[in-house]
Scaffold this active site. Structure first.
Site, PDB file in Angstrom:
ATOM      1  N   GLU A  95      26.014  22.437  10.967  1.00  0.00           N
ATOM      2  CA  GLU A  95      24.779  21.640  10.880  1.00  0.00           C
ATOM      3  C   GLU A  95      25.036  20.264  11.489  1.00  0.00           C
ATOM      4  OE1 GLU A  95      21.818  21.271  10.858  1.00  0.00           O
ATOM      5  OE2 GLU A  95      20.918  21.295   8.870  1.00  0.00           O
ATOM      6  N   ASP A  96      23.969  19.610  11.952  1.00  0.00           N
ATOM      7  CA  ASP A  96      24.135  18.265  12.517  1.00  0.00           C
ATOM      8  C   ASP A  96      24.267  17.202  11.432  1.00  0.00           C
ATOM      9  OD1 ASP A  96      21.487  18.555  11.707  1.00  0.00           O
ATOM     10  OD2 ASP A  96      20.605  17.731  13.523  1.00  0.00           O
ATOM     11  N   ASP A  99      20.902  15.457   5.034  1.00  0.00           N
ATOM     12  CA  ASP A  99      20.118  14.284   4.639  1.00  0.00           C
ATOM     13  C   ASP A  99      19.688  14.517   3.184  1.00  0.00           C
ATOM     14  OD1 ASP A  99      18.532  12.006   4.859  1.00  0.00           O
ATOM     15  OD2 ASP A  99      16.886  13.034   5.838  1.00  0.00           O
ATOM     16  N   GLY A 101      19.387  17.458   1.943  1.00  0.00           N
ATOM     17  CA  GLY A 101      20.152  18.655   1.553  1.00  0.00           C
ATOM     18  C   GLY A 101      19.276  19.883   1.379  1.00  0.00           C
ATOM     19  N   LYS A 127      24.344  11.742   4.993  1.00  0.00           N
ATOM     20  CA  LYS A 127      23.684  10.488   4.575  1.00  0.00           C
ATOM     21  C   LYS A 127      23.544  10.521   3.060  1.00  0.00           C
ATOM     22  CE  LYS A 127      20.145   9.932   7.931  1.00  0.00           C
ATOM     23  NZ  LYS A 127      18.696   9.794   8.176  1.00  0.00           N
ATOM     24  N   PHE A 148      18.281   6.106  10.713  1.00  0.00           N
ATOM     25  CA  PHE A 148      17.812   7.284  11.442  1.00  0.00           C
ATOM     26  C   PHE A 148      18.576   7.320  12.754  1.00  0.00           C
ATOM     27  CE2 PHE A 148      15.257  10.135  13.894  1.00  0.00           C
ATOM     28  CZ  PHE A 148      14.986  11.119  12.954  1.00  0.00           C
ATOM     29  N   ARG A 161      18.303  14.008  22.369  1.00  0.00           N
ATOM     30  CA  ARG A 161      19.351  14.970  21.994  1.00  0.00           C
ATOM     31  C   ARG A 161      20.486  14.990  23.010  1.00  0.00           C
ATOM     32  NH1 ARG A 161      17.260  18.200  17.842  1.00  0.00           N
ATOM     33  NH2 ARG A 161      15.064  18.747  18.002  1.00  0.00           N
TER      34      ARG A 161
HETATM   35  P1  IMP Z   1      17.552  17.755   5.089  1.00  0.00           P
HETATM   36  O1  IMP Z   1      16.920  19.079   4.790  1.00  0.00           O
HETATM   37  O2  IMP Z   1      16.732  16.609   4.555  1.00  0.00           O
HETATM   38  O3  IMP Z   1      19.011  17.649   4.699  1.00  0.00           O
HETATM   39  O4  IMP Z   1      17.403  17.540   6.635  1.00  0.00           O
HETATM   40  C1  IMP Z   1      18.285  18.011   7.534  1.00  0.00           C
HETATM   41  C2  IMP Z   1      17.697  17.968   8.920  1.00  0.00           C
HETATM   42  O5  IMP Z   1      16.883  16.819   9.138  1.00  0.00           O
HETATM   43  C3  IMP Z   1      18.814  17.842   9.899  1.00  0.00           C
HETATM   44  O6  IMP Z   1      19.273  19.098  10.294  1.00  0.00           O
HETATM   45  C4  IMP Z   1      18.193  17.060  11.034  1.00  0.00           C
HETATM   46  O7  IMP Z   1      17.615  17.942  11.967  1.00  0.00           O
HETATM   47  C5  IMP Z   1      17.121  16.232  10.402  1.00  0.00           C
HETATM   48  N1  IMP Z   1      17.570  14.821  10.214  1.00  0.00           N
HETATM   49  C6  IMP Z   1      17.945  14.221   9.056  1.00  0.00           C
HETATM   50  N2  IMP Z   1      18.313  12.947   9.270  1.00  0.00           N
HETATM   51  C7  IMP Z   1      18.178  12.741  10.595  1.00  0.00           C
HETATM   52  C8  IMP Z   1      18.432  11.594  11.437  1.00  0.00           C
HETATM   53  O8  IMP Z   1      18.872  10.507  11.024  1.00  0.00           O
HETATM   54  N3  IMP Z   1      18.191  11.792  12.760  1.00  0.00           N
HETATM   55  C9  IMP Z   1      17.720  12.960  13.286  1.00  0.00           C
HETATM   56  N4  IMP Z   1      17.479  14.045  12.535  1.00  0.00           N
HETATM   57  C10 IMP Z   1      17.703  13.929  11.201  1.00  0.00           C
END
Ligand code: IMP
Length: 175
Positions: A95-96, A99, A101, A127, A148, A161
């Site tokens: 995963e990238d 955030d 989760g 994060k 962000f 990207r």
């Molecule tokens: P989560 O479900 O909130 O953990 O979100 C995860 C996804 O949100 C990641 O796979 C990213 O694609 C996107 N994301 C979360 N934070 C960022 C950021 O700071 N920049 C770009 N994409 C983000």
């Protein structure tokens, strides 16, 4: 638009190598199914697997939750676009960023239903400030503050990207 470099290309490359070395040691003698979470993880995953010296089967899954904003919509769409058998396989999800989760929590639930032999997570970024759903990250690149970020696969509204480094998004935010 230019962006201040937050994590440089060479820092990323060094860290990717460290993570790959750990993965190589942990899975020695085993075959790995690597699931790349699209779109954001494409660059990290491509670099990571090139440093992995185990037999690898690549799979791809599409996840989206952001639309065009910088705050997760809370609605996750996951498209398990592969028919690969995960039962009794060693799975590494790549995963990238973790955030809130939520994405990974949902994806892990789906994968666990397939009874894999093991399930691990590699995430380039974490994060903690915004984390709501605890997901253990087995191979973490960098823990970051609540910015962000864009680049190295991560986007804002589909852009940036392609940057080879990670920057902090400095434009107008559309939440
Ligand atoms: P989560 O479900 O909130 O953990 O979100 C995860 C996804 O949100 C990641 O796979 C990213 O694609 C996107 N994301 C979360 N934070 C960022 C950021 O700071 N920049 C770009 N994409 C983000």
């Amino acid at each position: 638009m230019s962006h201040q470099v937050f994590i440089s290309q060479s820092d990323i490359q060094q860290r990717v190598k460290v993570l790959a070395d750990k993965i190589n040691a942990d899975f020695q003698g085993k075959e790995l199914v690597v699931i790349c979470v699209l779109n954001g993880a494409f660059m990290f995953c491509a670099d990571l697997v090139r440093e992995i010296n185990l037999p690898v089967v690549m799979e791809f899954i599409k996840a989206s939750s952001y639309g065009s904003g910088t705050v997760s919509s809370g609605k996750i769409t996951l498209d398990l676009g592969f028919q690969g058998e995960l039962k009794n396989k060693h799975i590494l999800v790549v995963e990238d960023i973790v955030d809130t989760g939520l994405t990974l929590t949902k994806l892990f639930e789906m994968i666990k239903h397939e009874s894999p032999a093991s399930l691990k997570l590699a995430s380039l970024l974490f994060k903690p400030a915004r984390n709501k759903h605890k997901v253990p990250i087995d191979y973490l690149g960098f823990e970051i503050e609540d910015h962000f970020v864009i680049g190295y696969g991560l986007d804002y509204d589909g852009k940036f990207r392609e940057l080879p480094y990670i920057g902090i998004y400095q434009g107008e935010v559309n939440e």
